[in-house]
Design an enzyme around this catalytic site. Structure first.
Site, PDB file in Angstrom:
ATOM      1  N   CYS A 219       0.812  -1.218   0.000  1.00  0.00           N
ATOM      2  CA  CYS A 219       0.000   0.000   0.000  1.00  0.00           C
ATOM      3  C   CYS A 219       0.848   1.273   0.000  1.00  0.00           C
ATOM      4  CB  CYS A 219      -0.912  -0.025   1.222  1.00  0.00           C
ATOM      5  SG  CYS A 219      -1.850   1.488   1.460  1.00  0.00           S
TER       6      CYS A 219
ATOM      7  N   TYR B 246      -4.233   5.412 -10.038  1.00  0.00           N
ATOM      8  CA  TYR B 246      -5.396   4.563  -9.752  1.00  0.00           C
ATOM      9  C   TYR B 246      -6.593   4.951 -10.620  1.00  0.00           C
ATOM     10  CZ  TYR B 246      -3.051   2.477  -5.778  1.00  0.00           C
ATOM     11  OH  TYR B 246      -2.159   1.770  -4.997  1.00  0.00           O
TER      12      TYR B 246
END
Length: 466
Positions: free
Chosen positions: A168, A316
Site C-alpha cells: 500500500c 489509480y
C-alpha cells in the site's frame, strides 16, 4: 489494496473470492446456455446474420425445430484436418463449431461473449473501486478524525499501535514519516499486515499465519476486520490500512494517511514526561526534522493537491477507469503532472527547494512503484521514471536516505498488485523485470547530487518553529 489503501463506507467492500467465482461461473454458464438455446432456433434464421428479430426468436421457440445435426454432434470434436495441431489444444473450439454448421454466427457469438465479459468486469471493478456515472474512479472519504497530541490522544511514547501493509502506497507514506522523523519502534510500534483477499473476511488485509509473519499484538485478531469491529463496534465500511489505534482507550485514532503523516510531523514523543524509557539511545542529540515548516506551508499544501490528483491518485484513476473518456482524462493528468515534477526538479534538488518537505514524502511511494507496477499494470502514461533524468536523480537521493530502502519490498508489492487485483489481470501472470536497483541505479551514491546529511536535506524544528 483491496485496492491497496482504499476505503469507503456503506455497502462497498473489497471483492471477495466467493463473488469472483460466482460471477465468472455465471458468465460462462450464460454463454453456454445461449449456445444451447440457439440450437432450438431454425438454422436458416441464424444464418441470416447476427441481428435476430424478436419475432423470429419467438417462432423459433414455438416451432422447437431440431437442428440438422444431433446436439451431441455439436459438442463433439471436429474431424481431423491436415492442419498443424502441435501444442494447440483449441479450447472448447466454439468458434470452429459456429463456422462449421451455422449453429451460431461468429459475429453474434463474439459480440455476446465481449458484452458479457465486459459487464461482469465492470461489476467487479466497481466493487473493487467505487465509480462515478462517467466511469471515473472515486476514492472514498474516511470516517475517523482523531488527532495525536490532544487531551484525548496525548503524545505518549508506546501508547499507540500502527498497522501498515507493504503493497500500500498510503501505508508507505506513514512509514516514511517515521523514518524521516526518527520515530523508533518503541515510541510508535507498527505491525505489517499481509495482503490476501482470499483469506480476509472483509477487505484484503490479514495477519499472516506463516512463520515469520507478524501477529496482531493487541487482540490476536485474524484479520483487519476483526480489529476494526473490536475497536469500533458496528463499523460497516472498508477495513483499510494504515490504521492507528490508541491502546489505552482501545479506539481508532485515524485511518487516513494524510492526517497520520501530518500528526507524526507535529508531535514530539520525546517531549512527553511519560515513557522516557522508550527514547532511542541516540535520540537525545537527534536532528528534529520538520516536514511542514511554517514558511512553506502554503506551497506544500498547493503541491500536495496536484500531486495527489495527478500522480498519487492519478495512477489509480487510470487503472480503475471503466470508460475510455475517464481513462483519457486520468492519463492526461498523470502525464502533465510528471512533466511538471520533472520541470520543478530541473531547478532544485527537491520539489520545493534544497530540502525535503512533506510534498517529497507524499510523492515518493508512487514514484518508487511507478516503473515496476503502475506503468505496466495501470497503463497510466507513456512516461517512465528511468527516462526522466531529474526525477530519477531525485529518486536516487530519496532512496539513499538511511532507513528508506527498508520501508518497501518492491517485488512483494508488485506480486500483490498483479495477483490480488484480479479484475485487471485475470491470468495472475507477474511480468519479469529488472529490480529497481538495477533499472534505476539505486543504492549507489552520486557525488554530483550533494550531501545526504540530515542537517543538509531536512529542516530543523528548532529553527523553523521559533
Amino acid at each position: 489494496r483491496l485496492l491497496p489503501g482504499s476505503t469507503s463506507v456503506g455497502r462497498r467492500e473489497a471483492f471477495p473470492v466467493s463473488m469472483r467465482t460466482t460471477t465468472m461461473a455465471m458468465v460462462f454458464l450464460a454463454i453456454v446456455a445461449f449456445i444451447i438455446s440457439a440450437t432450438m432456433y431454425s438454422p436458416s434464421i441464424l444464418r441470416r446474420g447476427s441481428h435476430i428479430k424478436l419475432g423470429n426468436v419467438r417462432r423459433g421457440w414455438a416451432q422447437r425445430r431440431v437442428p440438422s445435426r444431433p446436439l451431441c454432434a455439436v459438442f463433439s470434436s471436429p474431424p481431423k484436418r491436415n492442419t498443424p495441431t502441435s501444442g494447440d489444444n483449441g479450447g472448447l473450439r466454439i468458434l470452429e463449431w459456429a463456422g462449421r454448421g451455422g449453429l451460431l454466427p461468429q459475429p453474434l457469438l463474439v459480440q455476446t461473449a465481449k458484452t458479457g465479459w465486459r459487464e461482469a468486469w465492470k461489476i467487479m471493478v466497481s466493487e473493487l473501486a467505487p465509480q462515478s456515472k462517467s466511469g471515473d474512479y472515486v476514492r472514498p472519504t474516511y470516517g475517523f478524525q482523531g488527532k495525536l497530541g490532544t487531551s484525548e490522544h496525548p503524545a505518549v511514547p508506546g501508547r499507540y499501535q500502527l498497522y501498515v501493509g507493504n503493497a500500500c502506497p498510503w501505508c508507505h507514506r506513514v512509514l516514511l514519516a517515521k523514518v524521516f522523523r526518527n520515530i523508533s519502534m518503541a515510541q510508535l510500534p507498527h505491525t505489517e499486515l499481509v495482503d490476501d483477499p482470499t483469506k480476509a473476511s472483509r477487505g484484503g488485509w490479514v495477519f499472516g499465519t506463516e512463520r515469520g509473519d507478524q501477529k496482531d499484538p493487541l487482540f490476536g485478531s485474524y484479520d483487519l476486520r476483526a480489529l476494526y469491529e473490536r475497536c469500533s463496534p458496528g463499523y460497516t465500511g472498508r477495513c483499510t490500512a494504515p490504521l492507528l489505534i490508541d491502546k489505552e482507550t482501545g479506539t481508532i485514532v485515524s485511518n487516513e494517511s494524510e492526517d497520520l503523516v501530518r500528526m507524526l510531523n507535529e508531535v514530539d514523543f520525546e517531549e512527553s514526561t511519560a515513557g522516557q524509557e522508550h527514547r532511542n539511545d541516540d535520540s537525545k542529540n537527534s536532528f528534529n526534522v520538520d516536514l511542514y515548516p511554517p514558511h512553506l506551508q502554503a506551497d506544500i499544501d498547493a503541491a500536495n493537491r496536484w500531486i495527489y490528483s495527478g500522480i498519487n491518485n492519478g495512477v489509480y484513476r487510470c487503472g480503475f477507469a471503466t470508460s475510455q473518456s475517464a481513462y483519457d482524462r486520468a492519463m492526461d493528468d498523470v502525464t502533465k503532472s510528471l512533466d511538471r515534477v520533472e520541470g520543478m526538479l530541473s531547478k532544485s534538488r527537491f520539489l520545493l527547494g534544497e530540502k525535503i518537505t512533506e510534498s517529497d514524502l507524499r510523492l515518493l511511494p508512487t514514484v518508487a512503484r511507478f516503473d515496476s507496477v503502475y506503468f505496466p499494470f495501470f497503463k497510466c502514461t507513456n512516461r517512465r521514471i528511468e527516462n526522466l533524468p531529474n526525477l530519477k536523480g531525485w529518486l536516487q537521493d530519496m532512496y539513499m536516505i538511511p532507513g528508506v530502502k527498508e520501508t518497501l519490498d518492491l517485488e512483494r508489492a508488485k506480486s500483490s498488485y498483479f495477483t490480488n487485483l484480479f479484475p485487471l489481470n485475470p491470468s495472475g501472470i507477474i511480468p519479469r523485470s529488472p529490480s529497481i536497483e538495477e533499472s534505476m541505479g539505486l543504492g549507489r551514491k552520486d557525488p554530483n547530487r550533494g550531501s545526504l546529511e540530515r542537517s543538509e536535506i531536512f529542516f530543523d524544528k528548532t529553527q523553523t518553529r521559533k
